[in-house]
Motif scaffolding. Structure first.
Motif, PDB file in Angstrom:
ATOM      1  N   VAL A 104       0.808  -1.219   0.000  1.00 39.08           N
ATOM      2  CA  VAL A 104       0.000   0.000   0.000  1.00 39.08           C
ATOM      3  C   VAL A 104       0.843   1.271   0.000  1.00 39.08           C
ATOM      4  O   VAL A 104       0.318   2.358  -0.287  1.00 39.08           O
ATOM      5  CB  VAL A 104      -0.957   0.018   1.209  1.00 39.08           C
ATOM      6  N   TRP A 105       2.126   1.180   0.305  1.00 37.07           N
ATOM      7  CA  TRP A 105       2.953   2.381   0.422  1.00 37.07           C
ATOM      8  C   TRP A 105       3.062   3.140  -0.902  1.00 37.07           C
ATOM      9  O   TRP A 105       3.367   4.332  -0.917  1.00 37.07           O
ATOM     10  CB  TRP A 105       4.359   2.018   0.925  1.00 37.07           C
ATOM     11  N   LYS A 106       2.813   2.450  -2.020  1.00 35.81           N
ATOM     12  CA  LYS A 106       2.969   3.090  -3.330  1.00 35.81           C
ATOM     13  C   LYS A 106       1.658   3.657  -3.876  1.00 35.81           C
ATOM     14  O   LYS A 106       1.602   4.092  -5.015  1.00 35.81           O
ATOM     15  CB  LYS A 106       3.542   2.090  -4.323  1.00 35.81           C
ATOM     16  N   PHE A 107       0.604   3.685  -3.073  1.00 39.31           N
ATOM     17  CA  PHE A 107      -0.717   4.118  -3.542  1.00 39.31           C
ATOM     18  C   PHE A 107      -1.054   5.512  -3.032  1.00 39.31           C
ATOM     19  O   PHE A 107      -0.827   5.824  -1.861  1.00 39.31           O
ATOM     20  CB  PHE A 107      -1.806   3.158  -3.058  1.00 39.31           C
ATOM     21  N   VAL A 108      -1.641   6.345  -3.882  1.00 35.91           N
ATOM     22  CA  VAL A 108      -2.153   7.658  -3.487  1.00 35.91           C
ATOM     23  C   VAL A 108      -3.472   7.920  -4.203  1.00 35.91           C
ATOM     24  O   VAL A 108      -3.721   7.402  -5.294  1.00 35.91           O
ATOM     25  CB  VAL A 108      -1.162   8.810  -3.795  1.00 35.91           C
ATOM     26  N   VAL A 109      -4.321   8.726  -3.567  1.00 36.85           N
ATOM     27  CA  VAL A 109      -5.567   9.184  -4.174  1.00 36.85           C
ATOM     28  C   VAL A 109      -5.628  10.698  -4.043  1.00 36.85           C
ATOM     29  O   VAL A 109      -5.334  11.250  -2.972  1.00 36.85           O
ATOM     30  CB  VAL A 109      -6.794   8.536  -3.502  1.00 36.85           C
ATOM     31  N   SER A 110      -6.010  11.383  -5.114  1.00 32.25           N
ATOM     32  CA  SER A 110      -6.146  12.839  -5.103  1.00 32.25           C
ATOM     33  C   SER A 110      -7.612  13.213  -5.269  1.00 32.25           C
ATOM     34  O   SER A 110      -8.394  12.479  -5.880  1.00 32.25           O
ATOM     35  CB  SER A 110      -5.313  13.472  -6.220  1.00 32.25           C
ATOM     36  N   ALA A 111      -7.969  14.373  -4.713  1.00 33.02           N
ATOM     37  CA  ALA A 111      -9.350  14.846  -4.749  1.00 33.02           C
ATOM     38  C   ALA A 111      -9.433  16.178  -5.486  1.00 33.02           C
ATOM     39  O   ALA A 111      -8.583  17.055  -5.301  1.00 33.02           O
ATOM     40  CB  ALA A 111      -9.901  15.005  -3.326  1.00 33.02           C
ATOM     41  N   THR A 112     -10.459  16.327  -6.310  1.00 33.46           N
ATOM     42  CA  THR A 112     -10.758  17.595  -6.967  1.00 33.46           C
ATOM     43  C   THR A 112     -12.242  17.894  -6.782  1.00 33.46           C
ATOM     44  O   THR A 112     -13.054  17.000  -6.547  1.00 33.46           O
ATOM     45  CB  THR A 112     -10.413  17.563  -8.467  1.00 33.46           C
ATOM     46  N   LEU A 113     -12.594  19.178  -6.916  1.00 28.36           N
ATOM     47  CA  LEU A 113     -13.956  19.646  -6.667  1.00 28.36           C
ATOM     48  C   LEU A 113     -14.673  19.886  -7.988  1.00 28.36           C
ATOM     49  O   LEU A 113     -14.143  20.550  -8.877  1.00 28.36           O
ATOM     50  CB  LEU A 113     -13.909  20.933  -5.845  1.00 28.36           C
ATOM     51  N   TRP A 114     -15.910  19.352  -8.086  1.00 26.00           N
ATOM     52  CA  TRP A 114     -16.661  19.452  -9.326  1.00 26.00           C
ATOM     53  C   TRP A 114     -18.085  19.925  -9.069  1.00 26.00           C
ATOM     54  O   TRP A 114     -18.579  19.875  -7.951  1.00 26.00           O
ATOM     55  CB  TRP A 114     -16.701  18.086 -10.030  1.00 26.00           C
ATOM     56  N   ALA A 115     -18.736  20.368 -10.153  1.00 23.30           N
ATOM     57  CA  ALA A 115     -20.145  20.740 -10.104  1.00 23.30           C
ATOM     58  C   ALA A 115     -20.999  19.499  -9.845  1.00 23.30           C
ATOM     59  O   ALA A 115     -20.544  18.371 -10.043  1.00 23.30           O
ATOM     60  CB  ALA A 115     -20.543  21.408 -11.427  1.00 23.30           C
ATOM     61  N   PRO A 116     -22.254  19.671  -9.411  1.00 19.91           N
ATOM     62  CA  PRO A 116     -23.096  18.525  -9.049  1.00 19.91           C
ATOM     63  C   PRO A 116     -23.267  17.485 -10.147  1.00 19.91           C
ATOM     64  O   PRO A 116     -23.399  16.296  -9.869  1.00 19.91           O
ATOM     65  CB  PRO A 116     -24.429  19.170  -8.683  1.00 19.91           C
ATOM     66  N   HIS A 117     -23.263  17.913 -11.424  1.00 21.88           N
ATOM     67  CA  HIS A 117     -23.457  16.976 -12.525  1.00 21.88           C
ATOM     68  C   HIS A 117     -22.138  16.462 -13.102  1.00 21.88           C
ATOM     69  O   HIS A 117     -22.135  15.854 -14.186  1.00 21.88           O
ATOM     70  CB  HIS A 117     -24.295  17.634 -13.627  1.00 21.88           C
ATOM     71  N   SER A 118     -21.045  16.726 -12.406  1.00 19.26           N
ATOM     72  CA  SER A 118     -19.722  16.199 -12.781  1.00 19.26           C
ATOM     73  C   SER A 118     -19.250  16.707 -14.141  1.00 19.26           C
ATOM     74  O   SER A 118     -18.445  16.047 -14.810  1.00 19.26           O
ATOM     75  CB  SER A 118     -19.738  14.656 -12.779  1.00 19.26           C
ATOM     76  N   ASP A 119     -19.739  17.865 -14.555  1.00 19.82           N
ATOM     77  CA  ASP A 119     -19.402  18.369 -15.879  1.00 19.82           C
ATOM     78  C   ASP A 119     -18.536  19.627 -15.844  1.00 19.82           C
ATOM     79  O   ASP A 119     -18.230  20.191 -16.893  1.00 19.82           O
ATOM     80  CB  ASP A 119     -20.689  18.668 -16.662  1.00 19.82           C
ATOM     81  N   ASN A 120     -18.140  20.063 -14.660  1.00 14.07           N
ATOM     82  CA  ASN A 120     -17.386  21.317 -14.558  1.00 14.07           C
ATOM     83  C   ASN A 120     -16.497  21.277 -13.336  1.00 14.07           C
ATOM     84  O   ASN A 120     -16.969  21.134 -12.215  1.00 14.07           O
ATOM     85  CB  ASN A 120     -18.368  22.492 -14.463  1.00 14.07           C
ATOM     86  N   ASP A 121     -15.191  21.402 -13.559  1.00 11.27           N
ATOM     87  CA  ASP A 121     -14.224  21.399 -12.462  1.00 11.27           C
ATOM     88  C   ASP A 121     -14.335  22.718 -11.697  1.00 11.27           C
ATOM     89  O   ASP A 121     -14.185  23.790 -12.269  1.00 11.27           O
ATOM     90  CB  ASP A 121     -12.814  21.230 -13.026  1.00 11.27           C
ATOM     91  N   ARG A 122     -14.597  22.629 -10.404  1.00  6.49           N
ATOM     92  CA  ARG A 122     -14.766  23.824  -9.569  1.00  6.49           C
ATOM     93  C   ARG A 122     -13.619  23.983  -8.565  1.00  6.49           C
ATOM     94  O   ARG A 122     -13.781  24.657  -7.548  1.00  6.49           O
ATOM     95  CB  ARG A 122     -16.090  23.733  -8.804  1.00  6.49           C
ATOM     96  N   SER A 123     -12.476  23.393  -8.848  1.00  2.00           N
ATOM     97  CA  SER A 123     -11.362  23.414  -7.897  1.00  2.00           C
ATOM     98  C   SER A 123     -10.686  24.776  -7.794  1.00  2.00           C
ATOM     99  O   SER A 123      -9.982  25.054  -6.824  1.00  2.00           O
ATOM    100  CB  SER A 123     -10.317  22.357  -8.294  1.00  2.00           C
ATOM    101  N   ILE A 124     -10.881  25.627  -8.815  1.00  6.85           N
ATOM    102  CA  ILE A 124     -10.257  26.950  -8.843  1.00  6.85           C
ATOM    103  C   ILE A 124     -11.346  28.016  -8.895  1.00  6.85           C
ATOM    104  O   ILE A 124     -12.357  27.863  -9.578  1.00  6.85           O
ATOM    105  CB  ILE A 124      -9.323  27.097 -10.059  1.00  6.85           C
TER     106      ILE A 124
END
Length: 243
Positions: free
Chosen positions: A65-85
């Motif tokens: 497991v030491w080689k595994f990572v997960v990243s998170a980003t923020l999106w609109a409710p319908h998953s069609d627009n990145d809202r991370s910025i």
């Protein structure tokens, strides 16, 4: 929609499946200050399952497991627009009144020439390493825990989680192996935030194993009666704040 799993070759075939173990429900917006944090409640948790080339699930303790990572980003409710910025509203051009003491009634205005500043809308620790932990049912699994995520602006959002294997000398390539999405959650303004929820059994199980998760008991919504000199309806005892 992204596939629920994909394959990764390194001598033998491995299939990874990412799923939500705990969805965020709500949060109070943290605004554009640099120190204030209002974590998503409950903290998002992602579980990873690994299959071998025959399709059987591997025991979690047999996976590196030491080689595994997960990243998170923020999106609109319908998953069609990145809202991370988002643009910091304090840096938007505005008319600035200007006057001299000798003639206070005379005014003029100038337009700011500086560019609006873009900042992260999703703040905090957006990348999690893997943890080998037991859940509240005593099942050992591979988890990724996001207990330090806040959102600057109010509204409805979803989180997109992407799983990656850390590159090595033997395999220097890095790919997004699989993806999962949280349910839609709501971020409230300070005046409309209904309060934090009780800590979940899963969060309590992780805290008992040494994970730094704030545990709350008997949480409930609150009624706020603003004072004339109170611009912020949350005081320093607000459990939604991370200092």
């Amino acid at each position: 929609m992204d596939p629920p799993f994909c394959s990764h070759n390194k001598g033998r075939l491995r299939k990874y499946e990412l799923e939500m173990a705990q969805h965020p429900i709500r949060a109070r917006m943290c605004g554009f200050g640099e120190k204030d944090r209002r974590p998503l409640d409950p903290p998002p948790v992602v579980r990873l399952r690994v299959r071998d080339d025959s399709g059987e699930f591997l025991q979690s303790e047999d996976v590196e497991v030491w080689k595994f990572v997960v990243s998170a980003t923020l999106w609109a409710p319908h998953s069609d627009n990145d809202r991370s910025i988002v643009i910091n509203p304090n840096t938007l051009p505005s008319s600035v009144p200007m006057y001299t003491p000798a003639a206070p009634a005379a005014t003029a205005s100038v337009m700011s020439l500086s560019e609006p500043v873009k900042v992260r809308n999703l703040v905090g620790t957006t990348v999690s390493n893997a943890y080998l932990l037991k859940d509240h049912r005593d099942n050992l699994s591979i988890f990724f825990i996001f207990h330090d995520l806040s959102v600057r602006t109010e509204g409805q959002f979803r989180l997109k989680f992407q799983f990656t294997v850390i590159p090595s000398e033997e395999d220097p390539r890095a790919f997004v192996e699989c993806v999962t999405w949280s349910n839609v959650f709501e971020v409230f303004s300070a005046k409309t935030f209904p309060g934090m929820t009780d800590s979940t059994e899963l969060s309590k199980a992780f805290a008992a194993q040494g994970i730094k998760i704030t545990i709350r008991k008997n949480s409930r919504g609150r009624v706020y009666l603003p004072r004339p000199d109170d611009d912020d309806p949350d005081d320093d005892d607000d459990p939604s704040a991370i200092r």
